[in-house]
Write a protein that holds these residues in place. Sequence first.
Motif, PDB file in Angstrom:
ATOM      1  N   LYS A 174       4.509  10.298   3.499  1.00 21.65           N
ATOM      2  CA  LYS A 174       5.445   9.511   4.292  1.00 21.65           C
ATOM      3  C   LYS A 174       6.667  10.327   4.702  1.00 21.65           C
ATOM      4  O   LYS A 174       7.154  10.168   5.811  1.00 21.65           O
ATOM      5  CB  LYS A 174       5.795   8.213   3.597  1.00 21.65           C
ATOM      6  N   THR A 192       9.364  -0.175   9.450  1.00 24.45           N
ATOM      7  CA  THR A 192       8.954   0.752   8.394  1.00 24.45           C
ATOM      8  C   THR A 192       9.713   2.064   8.506  1.00 24.45           C
ATOM      9  O   THR A 192      10.199   2.595   7.505  1.00 24.45           O
ATOM     10  CB  THR A 192       7.441   1.012   8.463  1.00 24.45           C
ATOM     11  N   ALA A 211       0.825  -1.194   0.000  1.00 20.69           N
ATOM     12  CA  ALA A 211       0.000   0.000   0.000  1.00 20.69           C
ATOM     13  C   ALA A 211       0.866   1.254   0.000  1.00 20.69           C
ATOM     14  O   ALA A 211       1.908   1.300   0.638  1.00 20.69           O
ATOM     15  CB  ALA A 211      -0.905   0.007   1.220  1.00 20.69           C
ATOM     16  N   ARG A 212       0.423   2.261  -0.726  1.00 18.90           N
ATOM     17  CA  ARG A 212       1.156   3.530  -0.777  1.00 18.90           C
ATOM     18  C   ARG A 212       0.737   4.377   0.421  1.00 18.90           C
ATOM     19  O   ARG A 212      -0.446   4.532   0.704  1.00 18.90           O
ATOM     20  CB  ARG A 212       0.828   4.253  -2.069  1.00 18.90           C
ATOM     21  N   GLU A 229       0.524   7.972   2.158  1.00 15.80           N
ATOM     22  CA  GLU A 229       0.512   9.400   1.843  1.00 15.80           C
ATOM     23  C   GLU A 229       1.374  10.164   2.844  1.00 15.80           C
ATOM     24  O   GLU A 229       1.414   9.841   4.019  1.00 15.80           O
ATOM     25  CB  GLU A 229      -0.922   9.939   1.885  1.00 15.80           C
ATOM     26  N   TRP A 249      12.162   3.717   5.717  1.00 15.23           N
ATOM     27  CA  TRP A 249      11.988   5.075   5.209  1.00 15.23           C
ATOM     28  C   TRP A 249      13.280   5.860   5.341  1.00 15.23           C
ATOM     29  O   TRP A 249      13.660   6.614   4.438  1.00 15.23           O
ATOM     30  CB  TRP A 249      10.879   5.793   5.955  1.00 15.23           C
TER      31      TRP A 249
END
Length: 47
Positions: free
Chosen positions: A7, A37, A2-3, A5, A41
Amino acid sequence: MARIENKDQKCQQIERMIAAGKGVTEACREFGISEKTLYRWRKAATN
């Protein structure tokens, strides 16, 4: 996958919380992401 928003913005907010003394786990929980996660990132931002 899933993308997510905004991030980059979320990552920066989490980084500020950590710098202010909050734990990594607590900061990530507030945004509903895992520590893994966040680390992914961070790695992507440096590449």
